[in-house]
Design an enzyme around this catalytic site. Structure first.
Site, short mmCIF file in Angstrom:
data_model
loop_
_atom_site.label_atom_id
_atom_site.label_comp_id
_atom_site.label_asym_id
_atom_site.label_seq_id
_atom_site.Cartn_x
_atom_site.Cartn_y
_atom_site.Cartn_z
N SER A 15 0.85 -1.18 0.00
CA SER A 15 0.00 0.00 0.00
C SER A 15 0.89 1.23 0.00
CB SER A 15 -0.91 0.00 1.24
OG SER A 15 -1.71 1.16 1.27
N LYS A 29 -1.36 -1.05 -4.30
CA LYS A 29 -2.53 -0.26 -3.90
C LYS A 29 -2.11 1.18 -3.73
CE LYS A 29 -4.45 -0.22 0.35
NZ LYS A 29 -5.27 -0.65 1.52
N LYS A 41 -3.54 5.28 -2.89
CA LYS A 41 -4.59 6.08 -2.29
C LYS A 41 -5.08 7.13 -3.29
CE LYS A 41 -4.15 4.25 1.89
NZ LYS A 41 -5.22 3.57 2.64
N ASP A 65 -7.62 2.93 -3.26
CA ASP A 65 -8.24 3.02 -1.93
C ASP A 65 -8.67 4.46 -1.70
OD1 ASP A 65 -9.04 2.81 0.67
OD2 ASP A 65 -7.10 2.23 1.48
N GLU A 114 -11.47 0.39 -3.16
CA GLU A 114 -11.68 0.13 -1.73
C GLU A 114 -12.38 1.31 -1.06
OE1 GLU A 114 -9.20 -1.40 2.21
OE2 GLU A 114 -8.13 -0.83 0.39
N ASP A 141 -14.10 -1.92 3.54
CA ASP A 141 -13.10 -1.91 4.60
C ASP A 141 -13.76 -1.38 5.86
OD1 ASP A 141 -10.95 -1.47 6.30
OD2 ASP A 141 -9.83 -0.21 4.94
N LYS A 146 -9.47 -6.76 8.33
CA LYS A 146 -8.44 -6.35 9.28
C LYS A 146 -8.87 -6.86 10.65
CE LYS A 146 -7.24 -2.11 6.78
NZ LYS A 146 -7.40 -0.64 6.74
N GLY A 181 -3.92 -3.79 6.31
CA GLY A 181 -2.95 -3.43 7.34
C GLY A 181 -3.29 -2.11 8.00
#
Length: 368
Positions: free
Chosen positions: A136, A162, A164, A189, A214, A239, A263, A291
């Protein structure tokens, strides 16, 4: 099993570089390490991963300390516990506060596995000897810096990237990445930064062959994600919306997603995470392990969890050296060609680096 002694340490560690998302930036990470011991001195470890600011969930490091000290520790200290799965039932009377619950529950899982001379992965019912991992990457100041991090991750063999996104930094960013890396497994994400009014932007992302988007909508939403999923081809991954088995059940029944990020800290521990995993497997919903910028103890629990059969997508369990100059476990979690090999020692399979643990501890609390 009976818990004879509990120690909570508050640690402060500096990450190699800031991790930036749509809701904030983290570089100095404070977190908790929970140590539980039985009468023979055997110890199990869990990690409290709540941030200092309630930007991911309502929990913070301070609220976790409060819940652990005033409620959760008295519920397990000197009590007879037959199996770690009983801890979730004990804690059920306390609403939410899942990261505090997970810190204690995972420590008890580690102790249980050590008492029974089992790797934690085996105790959980895991089937894999290796797991695939992705990475990520937070929001970067420039595309050049982002490309540098992607190149480094690909050279390290990570199986998925991944990135953001946020309003104003979404379609153009994904387009630029796709132009440069047309075939890399890629996901975006959003960390709850969009609404249904942004449907045209989210639809536009369909053309870039993303593995998933996400949590595009509100953190506590399941219904509007179902409306969005009916309008876009890219699978939605939930998530923040999934804090319990019941949340996952509702999301599946409404068709709110095609993927769920599990998670263990967000859902209250390994037992609830395993139950959600099993539910998703029964309903053909893919899962992967997210994570929380964990240090080694939390990362080790995530590694063990990811050995379950329906974790079919690479998770965010990057190696220790992706985030830290020095971790608090030894050996550190290592990634080789995009794979983590599952340790076979009892419990989490990693030893505590006590010198590092002491060096980064800023406060300590004892309970007997």
């Amino acid at each position: 099993m009976k818990i004879d002694h509990v120690t909570i340490r508050q640690l402060k560690m500096r990450m190699k570089s800031p991790f930036v998302t749509s809701f904030g930036s983290v570089q100095e990470k404070q977190f908790l390490i929970v140590e539980v011991k039985d009468a023979n001195g055997l110890a199990g470890y869990g990690e409290g991963v709540a941030f200092e600011v309630p930007w991911y969930t309502e929990e913070t490091l301070k609220t976790s300390l409060h819940i652990l000290n005033d409620f959760l520790i008295p519920m397990v200290l000197h009590k007879e516990i037959g199996h770690p799965s009983e801890v979730s039932k004990l804690f059920h009377v306390i609403r939410r506060n899942n990261m505090a619950k997970a810190a204690m529950e995972t420590a008890i899982w580690d102790l249980y596995a050590k008492q029974n001379n089992l790797p934690l992965a085996t105790a959980l019912g895991g089937i894999r000897q290796t797991i695939e991992v992705g990475v990520s990457i937070g929001i970067q100041p420039t595309n050049a810096e982002l490309y540098g991090k992607i190149e480094h991750a690909l050279n390290e063999g990570y199986k998925r990237i991944k990135v953001k996104i946020k309003p104003g930094l979404d379609v153009s960013l994904i387009r630029a990445i796709r132009d440069r890396y047309p075939d890399v497994p890629l996901m975006a994400d959003a960390n709850s930064s969009y609404t249904l009014e942004d449907m045209p932007i989210l639809k536009e992302l369909d053309q870039y062959n993303l593995l998933m988007i996400e949590q595009p909508l509100a953190a506590d939403d399941i219904l509007e994600h179902a409306k969005l999923q009916r309008q876009i081809k890219t699978p939605i991954c939930l998530d923040e919306s999934i804090c319990s088995y019941d949340d996952a059940k509702t999301a599946i029944e409404l068709g709110s997603c095609g993927v769920i990020n599990i998670k263990y800290a967000r859902v209250g521990g390994l037992t609830e995470a395993k139950d959600i995993h099993d539910l998703c497997e029964e309903n053909n919903i893919k899962v992967w392990c997210g994570g929380m910028l964990e240090a080694g103890v939390g990362r080790a629990h995530a590694v063990a969890l990811t050995t379950l059969s329906n974790f079919v997508l690479p998770g965010d369990t990057a190696g220790s050296n992706h985030y830290w100059e020095e971790d608090i476990i030894e050996p550190e979690v290592k990634v080789n060609a995009g794979l983590i090999h599952i340790p076979q020692e009892p419990g989490i399979g990693y030893r505590i680096n006590y010198a590092a643990l002491e060096r980064y501890t800023v406060k300590q609390y004892q309970y007997r």
